[in-house]
Design an enzyme around this catalytic site. Structure first.
Site, short mmCIF file in Angstrom:
data_model
loop_
_atom_site.label_atom_id
_atom_site.label_comp_id
_atom_site.label_asym_id
_atom_site.label_seq_id
_atom_site.Cartn_x
_atom_site.Cartn_y
_atom_site.Cartn_z
CD GLU A 85 -2.52 1.24 2.72
OE1 GLU A 85 -3.48 2.03 2.83
OE2 GLU A 85 -2.15 0.49 3.64
CE LYS A 145 -8.28 1.68 2.61
NZ LYS A 145 -7.19 2.06 3.55
CB CYS A 154 -5.01 -0.98 4.29
SG CYS A 154 -4.68 -0.68 6.04
#
Length: 496
Positions: free
Chosen positions: A259, A322, A372
């Protein structure tokens, strides 16, 4: 009552140790005392207080590590450390308090313990979506120390496993009430459930060996400290560390970085040149985390936390944004009211992406991408493995140092592989990077603080979809009905 309050607080703290990395499983039976003391309470207000103190201790010991993340930029956020350490447990404790309050009203019911367990799972589910949701350290994750005991995830999902775990954990509560017939029922049903779990898990593990695709993958874990990650003076050192770990004489098809591994746009000429040289020398495709924007200006400008793939010809094969953002970390909720800035670098909040699947045509590889925090949401991840080949989860747990946070995050993420019958490739800047097969076996891994890479093959997915991936929480409800039926039948046998 003062003594009982202290006991509830201390047992709550002890109960938080059932999760990774300690997995102190005997502490599960602290829930038997909680179940008992709620039933014994004089009124619902007292039950609520006992539940709140237990809950505060539970979340304090289980999630203390969030304050470590805040302390990374202590000069700017020193004032937030006590809020992170105590504020979150203060809020989350209300869920356990509410469970205990409602359970109190069923204290004279023959099936009080079952009601307590059902309410526990209900409030775990509510916690997973209210105020954007935080389904962290659900009690079912206490069994993630064992690849056999987590196999029911393929049927029930994590909420069903939570019901099983809390049912077993409260089975000893009649010891305190001295109702030994009830104790026989609960212990017998718990042993039967555990036996079924072990048999199912052992059979599933033994009959599903790890098979591999032909796709070679290289997972790069540079373990860059969070304080250095966004430091402009460290940028080239950080980039070259990634490249040096990625370049290897051993051939590979995919190189995967973590990430926000690229903290600048990939089209900056000097950066592009370094990346293309690496990809041409390895003849690989790079999948990396980075930042992205919508190429607009002014009020229309939007910034995203992204995962994208680049080939040696500088073609962007996919870009994923995301969609589950971390409140206070990647954006500030109630920004017009709260005069604070987010923890992550930059003044601009990240915007939510659309989620979805991505595809690498060269390898006919269908990917469920997760960045994440997204991996903790079971229903967000739930995917039929007929349309996906692999989960790729990139993350950065450098925020949390040597605390329990990175270990918990890994085991939570690993559970998604079991639920969906899909292999998982997990790459952390720092944390735990691993290749996980579709029943949750760890094929290869890098530990916290290691600076290294993993070279391996992507495991094959299961040939048939899991029950959970097809039916979701409906399958969880059926598992609860099954356990209630076992409880009822054994009560007919043992009741005098």
């Amino acid at each position: 009552m003062y003594k009982t309050k202290i006991i509830c607080l201390l047992l709550g703290i002890l109960s938080g140790l059932v999760f990774a990395p300690i997995f102190f499983i005997p502490a599960l039976f602290t829930f038997s005392y909680l179940c008992y003391i709620v039933q014994k309470s004089q009124n619902w207000q007292v039950a609520a207080k006992f539940g709140y103190l237990f809950g505060f201790g539970h979340f304090l010991s289980g999630m203390y590590w969030i304050s470590i993340g805040v302390s990374v930029y202590i000069a700017d956020f020193w004032w937030a450390i006590p809020f992170a350490l105590f504020g979150l447990p203060i809020i989350l404790a209300f869920f356990i308090s509410a469970n205990c309050t409602l359970s109190f009203f069923a204290k004279n019911n023959k099936y009080y313990q079952l009601i307590f367990c059902l309410l526990w799972v209900l409030f775990e589910w509510i916690r997973s979506w209210i105020l954007t949701g935080l389904p962290w350290n659900l009690i079912g994750y206490a069994f993630s120390f064992s690849e056999i005991l987590i196999q029911p995830l393929s049927i029930t999902g994590i909420y069903g496993l939570s019901f099983i775990v809390i049912y077993i954990s409260t089975s000893a509560y009649p010891v305190f009430t001295k109702k030994f017939t009830q104790l026989k029922i609960l212990l017998a049903s718990s042993m039967l459930i555990l036996t079924v779990m072990v048999i199912y898990g052992a059979v599933r593990v033994s009959t599903n060996p790890t098979n591999f695709t032909d796709i070679k993958v290289r997972l790069v874990q540079p373990s860059i400290p969070q304080t250095a990650k966004w430091d402009q003076e460290e940028f080239w050192h950080n980039l070259m560390l990634h490249i040096n770990l990625s370049e290897n004489l051993e051939p590979t098809d995919l190189i995967i970085w973590s990430e926000a591994a690229l903290v600048v746009p990939d089209d900056i000429p000097q950066v592009k040149l370094k990346l293309l040289n690496m990809l041409n020398s390895t003849n690989a495709i790079l999948i990396t985390g980075g930042i992205s924007d919508n190429k607009k200006h002014g009020d229309q400008f939007e910034l995203y936390s992204a995962m994208y793939a680049l080939d040696k010809n500088n073609n962007k094969l996919f870009e994923y944004h995301k969609s589950h953002l971390v409140p206070f970390g990647e954006y500030m909720p109630l920004k017009n009211i709260l005069p604070f800035k987010k923890l992550t670098h930059g003044l601009i909040d990240y915007k939510e992406g659309d989620g979805g699947l991505v595809y690498i045509k060269k390898y006919h590889l269908k990917i469920k991408p997760l960045i994440c925090y997204e991996s903790i949401f079971p229903n967000f991840v739930r995917t039929n493995n007929e349309i996906v080949d692999v989960i790729i989860n990139i993350t950065n747990d450098a925020w949390y140092g040597k605390s329990s946070g990175p270990y918990q995050h890994f085991h939570i993420s690993r559970s998604r592989a079991v639920e969906n019958g899909l292999p998982m490739i997990r790459v952390a800047n720092n944390g735990i990077s691993a290749i996980v097969d579709p029943i949750g076996r760890i094929v290869k891994k890098l530990n916290l603080n290691e600076i290294n890479y993993i070279q391996g093959l992507i495991p094959q997915k299961l040939t048939t979809p899991t029950i959970f991936s097809q039916f979701g929480n409906f399958a969880m409800l059926l598992s609860i009905v099954f356990i209630i039926l076992i409880h009822y039948l054994l009560s007919l046998i043992f009741d005098e």
